[in-house]
Design a protein around this motif. Structure first.
Motif, short mmCIF file in Angstrom:
data_model
loop_
_atom_site.label_atom_id
_atom_site.label_comp_id
_atom_site.label_asym_id
_atom_site.label_seq_id
_atom_site.Cartn_x
_atom_site.Cartn_y
_atom_site.Cartn_z
N UNK A 1 10.52 -4.05 10.23
CA UNK A 1 9.04 -4.67 10.38
C UNK A 1 8.30 -4.41 9.00
N UNK A 2 8.59 -3.26 8.52
CA UNK A 2 7.89 -3.20 7.12
C UNK A 2 9.02 -3.14 5.84
N UNK A 3 8.55 -3.46 4.77
CA UNK A 3 9.40 -3.40 3.44
C UNK A 3 8.69 -2.55 2.65
N UNK A 4 9.72 -1.64 1.77
CA UNK A 4 9.45 -0.60 0.98
C UNK A 4 9.72 -0.95 -0.36
N UNK B 1 0.94 -1.14 0.06
CA UNK B 1 -0.02 0.13 0.13
C UNK B 1 0.68 1.19 0.16
N UNK B 2 0.41 2.33 -0.74
CA UNK B 2 1.15 3.62 -0.53
C UNK B 2 0.97 4.10 0.75
N UNK C 1 7.19 7.38 -8.53
CA UNK C 1 7.95 8.43 -7.74
C UNK C 1 7.62 8.11 -6.26
N UNK C 2 6.73 7.17 -6.13
CA UNK C 2 6.25 7.02 -4.61
C UNK C 2 6.74 5.57 -4.19
#
Length: 114
Positions: A50-53, A19-20, A58-59
């Motif tokens: 804990x979270x991957x990005x 999710x963005x 561009x987001x």
């Protein structure tokens, strides 16, 4: 983990796909939070592993590194490790306070492992 971090993580588990920051912010609309606050919390969760990005144009899109069940199990293991000297007593105490449903789930899990 702080209460806001937990709330953001709950949103990520609910959406079941990356999710963005805008999507997470939108799902937390009842909390009257600034968008930048949500992205700061997401970045903090990334730093805590804990979270991957992942980049999406561009987001960024965010997803939990582990399932809710896997993270809960990890926290339980960490708690047991912290009480290594009294590990058996900690387990006995935990089971002694478990609900009938939790005990049934534990029995099924132990049977499956046998």
């Amino acid at each position: 983990m702080g209460e806001l971090e937990q709330a953001v993580l709950e949103v990520l588990w609910e959406v079941e796909s990356p999710a963005s920051g805008r999507e997470v912010h939108g799902r937390l609309a009842g909390r009257d939070l600034a968008y930048t606050t949500v992205t700061t919390v997401l970045d903090r969760l990334v730093r805590k592993d804990v979270v991957v990005r992942e980049r999406d144009g561009r987001a960024f899109r965010y997803a939990p590194r582990r399932t809710r069940a896997a993270m809960t199990a990890e926290l339980m293991h960490e708690a047991l490790e912290a009480t290594a000297a009294d590990r058996e007593q900690a387990l006995v105490s935990f089971v002694g306070e478990a609900s009938a449903e939790d005990l049934a789930a534990l029995r099924r899990a132990l049977d499956d492992l046998s």
